[in-house]
Write a protein that holds these residues in place. Structure first.
Motif, PDB file in Angstrom:
ATOM      1  N   ALA A 232       0.836  -1.207   0.000  1.00  0.00           N
ATOM      2  CA  ALA A 232       0.000   0.000   0.000  1.00  0.00           C
ATOM      3  C   ALA A 232       0.865   1.249   0.000  1.00  0.00           C
ATOM      4  O   ALA A 232       0.600   2.217  -0.730  1.00  0.00           O
ATOM      5  CB  ALA A 232      -0.923  -0.013   1.214  1.00  0.00           C
ATOM      6  N   LEU A 236       0.357   3.020  -3.723  1.00  0.00           N
ATOM      7  CA  LEU A 236      -0.727   3.999  -3.699  1.00  0.00           C
ATOM      8  C   LEU A 236      -0.191   5.418  -3.892  1.00  0.00           C
ATOM      9  O   LEU A 236       0.983   5.689  -3.612  1.00  0.00           O
ATOM     10  CB  LEU A 236      -1.491   3.901  -2.370  1.00  0.00           C
ATOM     11  CG  LEU A 236      -2.311   2.621  -2.170  1.00  0.00           C
ATOM     12  CD1 LEU A 236      -3.020   2.653  -0.825  1.00  0.00           C
ATOM     13  CD2 LEU A 236      -3.322   2.408  -3.293  1.00  0.00           C
ATOM     14  N   ASN A 247      -0.616   7.525   0.881  1.00  0.00           N
ATOM     15  CA  ASN A 247      -0.157   6.132   0.897  1.00  0.00           C
ATOM     16  C   ASN A 247       0.311   5.710   2.292  1.00  0.00           C
ATOM     17  O   ASN A 247       0.090   4.572   2.719  1.00  0.00           O
ATOM     18  CB  ASN A 247       0.960   5.927  -0.131  1.00  0.00           C
ATOM     19  CG  ASN A 247       2.177   6.811   0.122  1.00  0.00           C
ATOM     20  OD1 ASN A 247       2.081   7.863   0.750  1.00  0.00           O
ATOM     21  ND2 ASN A 247       3.331   6.367  -0.353  1.00  0.00           N
ATOM     22  N   TYR A 293      -8.362   3.266   3.139  1.00  0.00           N
ATOM     23  CA  TYR A 293      -8.426   3.666   1.732  1.00  0.00           C
ATOM     24  C   TYR A 293      -9.677   4.497   1.462  1.00  0.00           C
ATOM     25  O   TYR A 293      -9.622   5.534   0.779  1.00  0.00           O
ATOM     26  CB  TYR A 293      -8.411   2.429   0.842  1.00  0.00           C
ATOM     27  CG  TYR A 293      -8.308   2.744  -0.639  1.00  0.00           C
ATOM     28  CD1 TYR A 293      -7.071   2.810  -1.261  1.00  0.00           C
ATOM     29  CD2 TYR A 293      -9.445   2.994  -1.405  1.00  0.00           C
ATOM     30  CE1 TYR A 293      -6.959   3.102  -2.616  1.00  0.00           C
ATOM     31  CE2 TYR A 293      -9.352   3.292  -2.754  1.00  0.00           C
ATOM     32  CZ  TYR A 293      -8.106   3.346  -3.351  1.00  0.00           C
ATOM     33  OH  TYR A 293      -8.007   3.654  -4.684  1.00  0.00           O
ATOM     34  N   GLY A 301     -12.108   2.639  -5.367  1.00  0.00           N
ATOM     35  CA  GLY A 301     -11.132   2.128  -6.313  1.00  0.00           C
ATOM     36  C   GLY A 301     -11.768   1.536  -7.553  1.00  0.00           C
ATOM     37  O   GLY A 301     -11.112   0.872  -8.341  1.00  0.00           O
TER      38      GLY A 301
END
Length: 308
Positions: A232, A236, A247, A293, A301
């Motif tokens: 991640a 990210l 991130n 997230y 996403g």
């Protein structure tokens, strides 16, 4: 504080520090040149990885059954020694790109290997385990993008549950590596004066109902959920949220989720029976990742933007 609770707190601290150490390593030392796989997005990599783990596990159990423990011991020590050397070298190269980094890496790895062979006390096992965990989490984290990591965590959680509660071969494996004093687990003493060199077989302790003098946790229980934390952070976007990189926030959210899963897991472990760690640890890490997230990037996403 109760000895068992104190051991759990120490174990939780090592769990968190190993993953934070991997984040520091990813941030400062690791780049594409260290990736283990050519295509980090290939969803088949986790499948191959799990097959390799299963085959290797049963190969180790077969060798142990044939009373060839020294073969297993030297294979593990060799693999761990190379991993330690590689991790230390990556870190040393941040300070010196010449022969000094190579010499320091070889020397430190040689000292640890010597101690593992000659006097594998619990603190030697733990120091080695933390180094290995930091390095493997970091390298696998940059080598696998988010989707392959999620597949890996899901499959290994199922495999861990089957191997502990179904076939129970993971318990036999843990007992075998404990007797060989291999550095693939953490050993947290519950009282002063404990010596890992005098540790009785775990299976016999369970059968006799003896009080455990130490608590154990496989390195896989730290490394596997930690891969999502590192991935991640690496893959990210870094766009700032509340003045912090997005991130990093998601990675820390996954870590917090893993610690929540660890807390639930320890409630069962303290009852005295072997437990499959990955279902709760991986599950908590994934939930923490998803929650963070959503909060940070405010979408799923999937091209779906959340209303807040």
């Amino acid at each position: 504080m109760d000895a068992s609770v104190r051991a759990v707190v120490v174990m939780a601290a090592i769990f968190a520090l190993s993953q934070l150490g991997a984040l520091a390593m990813v941030s400062s030392a690791l780049g594409e040149e260290y990736q283990a796989f050519e295509d980090p997005n290939d969803p088949m990599i986790p499948v191959y990885y799990v097959i390799a783990i299963v085959v290797f596990t049963f190969l180790v159990l077969y060798i142990i059954k044939k009373k060839r423990e020294n073969v297993v011991k030297y294979i593990f020590i060799g693999a761990v020694g190379f991993t330690i050397f590689y991790v230390i070298l990556i870190m040393a190269l941040q300070f010196d790109t010449g022969i000094l980094a190579l010499v320091a890496s070889v020397a430190l790895a040689a000292v640890l290997i010597y101690l593992l062979l000659r006097r594998p006390e619990w603190y030697v096992i733990d120091a080695t385990g933390v180094l290995v965990s930091v390095g493997v989490i970091g390298i696998l984290g940059i080598s696998l993008n988010i989707l392959p990591v999620l597949i890996l965590l899901a499959v290994l959680a199922v495999y861990d549950a089957i191997s502990v509660y179904g076939t129970k071969h993971m318990v036999a494996l843990a007992d075998g590596v404990t007797q060989m004093k291999l550095p693939i687990l953490l050993v947290i003493p519950k009282k002063s004066g404990y010596s890992y060199l005098d540790q009785k077989p775990l299976k016999k302790q369970l059968e006799d109902g003896d009080e455990r003098e130490a608590m154990f946790m496989g390195l896989g229980d730290i490394i596997i959920p930690g891969i999502l934390v590192a991935s991640a952070f690496y893959y990210l976007p870094e766009e700032a949220v509340a003045g912090l990189p997005g991130n990093l926030l998601v990675a820390l959210g996954a870590l917090v989720g893993g610690l929540a899963g660890f807390t639930v897991l320890m409630r069962y472990v303290l009852k005295g029976n072997p437990q499959a760690g990955l279902p709760l640890l991986n599950g908590g890490t994934v939930v923490g990742y998803i929650a963070a997230y959503l909060l940070v990037f405010q979408d799923l996403g999937l091209g779906i933007t959340l209303p807040w």
